[in-house]
Structures are given as structure tokens and as C-alpha cells.
Motif scaffolding. Structure first.
Motif, PDB file in Angstrom:
ATOM      1  N   PRO A 180       0.772  -1.142   0.296  1.00 29.40           N
ATOM      2  CA  PRO A 180      -0.098   0.023   0.069  1.00 29.40           C
ATOM      3  C   PRO A 180       0.898   1.216  -0.034  1.00 29.40           C
ATOM      4  O   PRO A 180       0.211   2.359  -0.655  1.00 29.40           O
ATOM      5  CB  PRO A 180      -0.665  -0.209   1.271  1.00 29.40           C
ATOM      6  N   ASP A 181       2.229   1.391   0.786  1.00 32.79           N
ATOM      7  CA  ASP A 181       3.018   2.438   0.817  1.00 32.79           C
ATOM      8  C   ASP A 181       3.470   2.632  -0.494  1.00 32.79           C
ATOM      9  O   ASP A 181       3.414   4.185  -1.047  1.00 32.79           O
ATOM     10  CB  ASP A 181       3.948   2.331   1.989  1.00 32.79           C
ATOM     11  N   SER A 182       4.096   1.882  -1.153  1.00 32.91           N
ATOM     12  CA  SER A 182       4.596   2.307  -2.571  1.00 32.91           C
ATOM     13  C   SER A 182       3.697   1.893  -3.565  1.00 32.91           C
ATOM     14  O   SER A 182       4.057   2.156  -4.814  1.00 32.91           O
ATOM     15  CB  SER A 182       5.733   1.262  -2.775  1.00 32.91           C
ATOM     16  N   LYS A 183       2.526   1.407  -3.611  1.00 34.76           N
ATOM     17  CA  LYS A 183       1.545   1.024  -4.549  1.00 34.76           C
ATOM     18  C   LYS A 183       2.066   0.075  -5.595  1.00 34.76           C
ATOM     19  O   LYS A 183       1.497  -0.007  -6.760  1.00 34.76           O
ATOM     20  CB  LYS A 183       1.031   2.494  -5.296  1.00 34.76           C
ATOM     21  N   GLN A 184       3.064  -0.656  -5.243  1.00 33.56           N
ATOM     22  CA  GLN A 184       3.563  -1.709  -5.964  1.00 33.56           C
ATOM     23  C   GLN A 184       2.610  -3.203  -5.922  1.00 33.56           C
ATOM     24  O   GLN A 184       2.319  -3.445  -4.805  1.00 33.56           O
ATOM     25  CB  GLN A 184       4.893  -2.206  -5.449  1.00 33.56           C
ATOM     26  N   TYR A 185       2.406  -3.476  -7.023  1.00 36.44           N
ATOM     27  CA  TYR A 185       1.279  -4.718  -7.263  1.00 36.44           C
ATOM     28  C   TYR A 185       2.027  -5.740  -8.182  1.00 36.44           C
ATOM     29  O   TYR A 185       2.248  -5.221  -9.366  1.00 36.44           O
ATOM     30  CB  TYR A 185      -0.062  -3.979  -7.464  1.00 36.44           C
ATOM     31  N   ASP A 186       2.182  -6.818  -7.874  1.00 32.04           N
ATOM     32  CA  ASP A 186       2.767  -7.622  -8.726  1.00 32.04           C
ATOM     33  C   ASP A 186       1.939  -9.143  -8.798  1.00 32.04           C
ATOM     34  O   ASP A 186       1.391  -9.332  -7.387  1.00 32.04           O
ATOM     35  CB  ASP A 186       4.165  -8.053  -8.657  1.00 32.04           C
ATOM     36  N   LYS A 187       1.859  -9.756  -9.695  1.00 29.67           N
ATOM     37  CA  LYS A 187       1.080 -10.953  -9.751  1.00 29.67           C
ATOM     38  C   LYS A 187       1.828 -12.241 -10.723  1.00 29.67           C
ATOM     39  O   LYS A 187       2.151 -11.903 -11.872  1.00 29.67           O
ATOM     40  CB  LYS A 187      -0.383 -10.797 -10.476  1.00 29.67           C
ATOM     41  N   VAL A 188       1.807 -13.221 -10.244  1.00 29.25           N
ATOM     42  CA  VAL A 188       2.395 -14.611 -10.915  1.00 29.25           C
ATOM     43  C   VAL A 188       1.329 -15.264 -11.101  1.00 29.25           C
ATOM     44  O   VAL A 188       0.771 -15.764 -10.052  1.00 29.25           O
ATOM     45  CB  VAL A 188       3.832 -14.774 -10.479  1.00 29.25           C
ATOM     46  N   LEU A 208      -7.883  -4.334  -2.478  1.00 31.24           N
ATOM     47  CA  LEU A 208      -8.225  -4.652  -1.266  1.00 31.24           C
ATOM     48  C   LEU A 208      -7.280  -3.637  -0.088  1.00 31.24           C
ATOM     49  O   LEU A 208      -6.961  -4.090   1.009  1.00 31.24           O
ATOM     50  CB  LEU A 208      -8.260  -5.892  -1.084  1.00 31.24           C
ATOM     51  N   GLU A 209      -6.845  -2.616  -0.833  1.00 30.92           N
ATOM     52  CA  GLU A 209      -5.884  -1.870   0.110  1.00 30.92           C
ATOM     53  C   GLU A 209      -6.313  -1.430   1.397  1.00 30.92           C
ATOM     54  O   GLU A 209      -5.728  -1.175   2.318  1.00 30.92           O
ATOM     55  CB  GLU A 209      -5.468  -0.583  -0.722  1.00 30.92           C
ATOM     56  N   HIS A 210      -7.915  -1.195   1.455  1.00 31.10           N
ATOM     57  CA  HIS A 210      -8.577  -0.740   2.620  1.00 31.10           C
ATOM     58  C   HIS A 210      -8.462  -1.577   3.769  1.00 31.10           C
ATOM     59  O   HIS A 210      -8.749  -1.310   4.799  1.00 31.10           O
ATOM     60  CB  HIS A 210      -9.791   0.032   2.368  1.00 31.10           C
ATOM     61  N   LEU A 211      -8.206  -2.956   3.540  1.00 35.91           N
ATOM     62  CA  LEU A 211      -8.108  -3.996   4.290  1.00 35.91           C
ATOM     63  C   LEU A 211      -6.732  -4.220   4.993  1.00 35.91           C
ATOM     64  O   LEU A 211      -6.453  -5.106   5.720  1.00 35.91           O
ATOM     65  CB  LEU A 211      -8.528  -5.321   3.899  1.00 35.91           C
ATOM     66  N   SER A 212      -5.929  -3.475   4.531  1.00 29.47           N
ATOM     67  CA  SER A 212      -4.347  -3.498   5.124  1.00 29.47           C
ATOM     68  C   SER A 212      -4.022  -2.746   6.465  1.00 29.47           C
ATOM     69  O   SER A 212      -4.606  -1.741   6.557  1.00 29.47           O
ATOM     70  CB  SER A 212      -3.368  -2.795   3.969  1.00 29.47           C
ATOM     71  N   ASN A 221       5.037   1.170  13.471  1.00 25.68           N
ATOM     72  CA  ASN A 221       5.297   2.452  13.073  1.00 25.68           C
ATOM     73  C   ASN A 221       3.735   2.706  12.335  1.00 25.68           C
ATOM     74  O   ASN A 221       3.348   2.340  11.222  1.00 25.68           O
ATOM     75  CB  ASN A 221       6.033   2.426  11.447  1.00 25.68           C
ATOM     76  N   ASN A 222       3.073   3.509  12.815  1.00 28.57           N
ATOM     77  CA  ASN A 222       1.436   3.612  12.560  1.00 28.57           C
ATOM     78  C   ASN A 222       1.424   4.197  11.295  1.00 28.57           C
ATOM     79  O   ASN A 222       0.174   4.350  10.543  1.00 28.57           O
ATOM     80  CB  ASN A 222       0.886   4.647  13.833  1.00 28.57           C
ATOM     81  N   LEU A 223       2.355   4.879  10.725  1.00 22.27           N
ATOM     82  CA  LEU A 223       2.389   5.621   9.332  1.00 22.27           C
ATOM     83  C   LEU A 223       2.375   4.524   8.095  1.00 22.27           C
ATOM     84  O   LEU A 223       2.172   4.870   7.060  1.00 22.27           O
ATOM     85  CB  LEU A 223       3.352   6.609   9.216  1.00 22.27           C
ATOM     86  N   ARG A 224       3.136   3.153   8.442  1.00 21.91           N
ATOM     87  CA  ARG A 224       3.257   2.381   7.483  1.00 21.91           C
ATOM     88  C   ARG A 224       1.996   1.198   7.593  1.00 21.91           C
ATOM     89  O   ARG A 224       1.658   0.655   8.651  1.00 21.91           O
ATOM     90  CB  ARG A 224       4.444   1.635   7.689  1.00 21.91           C
ATOM     91  N   LYS A 225       1.632   0.965   6.087  1.00 26.87           N
ATOM     92  CA  LYS A 225       0.490   0.065   6.094  1.00 26.87           C
ATOM     93  C   LYS A 225       1.233  -1.347   5.730  1.00 26.87           C
ATOM     94  O   LYS A 225       2.172  -1.270   5.062  1.00 26.87           O
ATOM     95  CB  LYS A 225      -0.270   0.398   5.174  1.00 26.87           C
TER      96      LYS A 225
END
Length: 206
Positions: A127-135, A150-154, A160-164
Motif C-alpha cells: 500500500p505504501d509504494s503502490k507496488q502490485y505484482d502477480k504471477v 483490497l488496500e483498505h483492508l491492510s 510504525n503507525n504511518l506504515r501500512k
């Protein structure tokens, strides 16, 4: 002539010859359909339960990459062409993530890691870097919902409360021969004719 015709029609309507045979044939046909439906239902439900248990077990392993690879959820998943991250293999080979989980899924579902009956899709989303990968080993095995939706479920990190926390998802698909799949299968359990199970989990954060 008209009377003769009417008499024959009346005789045909009142005659009961062969009625028992016809009723038995119709009843037998209905019973065969009912038993076929019940057998189909049992196969579908038992296969779905196995898929759900297996996808849950595999995503539980996948989320432990922080322990296996010292990966905090930031390393991309591999498909077997670049090898497993950190040189670690959960099945005793140098295959990448995808090939390892294909073998594990076949082993857990069919007792043979080389059965080649399971379609597997692995996803990672940070979620923080918005990196998404799929294999995946099949374009037909799509997750019910892509992991980047599903980012809202992270959850947020406890340190570190700032990190998801990054998310992982495992989707398994198997082919099941079924005449009643469209009637039996629940919403979200079918992908391009394959029976499907998708399970996601947050990474095990440091």
C-alpha cells in the motif's frame, strides 16, 4: 365415420394400458436427475472445502516471508525464471515462488506435487509504494477481487503507525466436471469454468 373417430378418441382417453410403465419411466428419470444433482453437489462442496483449506494454508506460508527471506513485504514475487528470493525453497528446489506453490498445492490437494492439476495465482501489494505484482500459471485463474483493490483492508504497523502492512493473496483453481455448476456454485467461487478459492493475508511484519 365421425362416430367411429370419436369412439376411438374416447377409448384412447379411457384406456390405462401401459400407464404404469410410463409413470415408472418418468419417475425414474426424475430420480436419476435428483441423484445426479446431489452427487454433483457433494463433489462441488467437498472440492471447494479442500480448495479453501489449501489456499488458507498457502497464504499463511506466503505471509511468513519476513521469516523465510527477511522480506518485509517489499520483494517482488518470482515466477520461476529468476529463482526463489534469498535462495530459500519451501519444497527443496531452486524454483521461484510460483513453481514452489504450484507443487505445494498439487501435493496438498492430490498427494502428488507433480500432478499438474491446480492453477495457481500469487499476488503481492504494498500500500505504501503502490507496488502490485502477480504471477500465475494460467490466465483463466483470476482472483475474485484483485489484491490492489483490497488496500483498505491492510492494517497499520504496530511499530510504525504511518506504515501500512503489505498484503498477499493466493488463488487456486481446479477443473471440476459438473452439469449443475451454474446452479450450485456460489458467487465468487468460479473463474472461467474453474472452481476457485482466493485467500488474502497481511505480511508478517517485523
Amino acid at each position: 365415420m365421425n362416430n367411429n373417430f370419436l369412439n376411438r378418441v374416447s377409448f384412447f382417453r379411457q384406456s390405462k394400458k401401459g400407464s404404469v410403465t410410463i409413470e415408472f419411466a418418468l419417475t425414474l428419470m426424475i430420480l436419476v436427475i435428483v441423484f445426479a444433482f446431489l452427487a454433483d453437489l457433494v463433489v462441488q462442496r467437498s472440492t471447494q472445502a479442500k480448495l479453501d483449506n489449501t489456499s488458507l494454508s498457502l497464504v499463511s506460508i506466503l505471509r511468513e516471508r519476513v521469516q523465510l527471506y527477511s522480506d518485509n513485504g517489499n520483494a517482488a514475487l518470482t515466477d520461476g525464471t529468476t529463482g526463489a528470493a534469498g535462495g530459500f525453497s519451501v519444497v527443496g528446489s531452486s524454483d521461484g515462488d510460483l513453481n514452489q506453490y504450484i507443487q505445494l498445492a498439487n501435493l496438498m490437494l492430490f498427494g502428488d506435487r507433480n500432478a499438474n492439476k491446480v492453477k495457481v495465482t500469487l499476488e503481492r501489494f504494498s500500500p505504501d509504494s503502490k507496488q502490485y505484482d502477480k504471477v500465475s500459471n494460467s490466465s483463466a485463474c483470476e482472483p475474485y477481487k484483485p489484491l490492489n483493490k483490497l488496500e483498505h483492508l491492510s492494517p497499520r504497523s504496530e511499530t510504525n503507525n504511518l506504515r501500512k502492512i503489505p498484503l498477499y493473496q493466493v488463488t487456486l483453481c481446479v477443473e471440476v466436471n459438473s452439469f449443475f455448476q451454474s446452479m450450485i456454485a456460489q458467487k465468487g467461487t468460479v473463474s472461467n469454468g474453474f472452481l476457485r478459492s482466493s485467500t488474502f493475508a497481511p505480511a508478517r511484519a517485523k
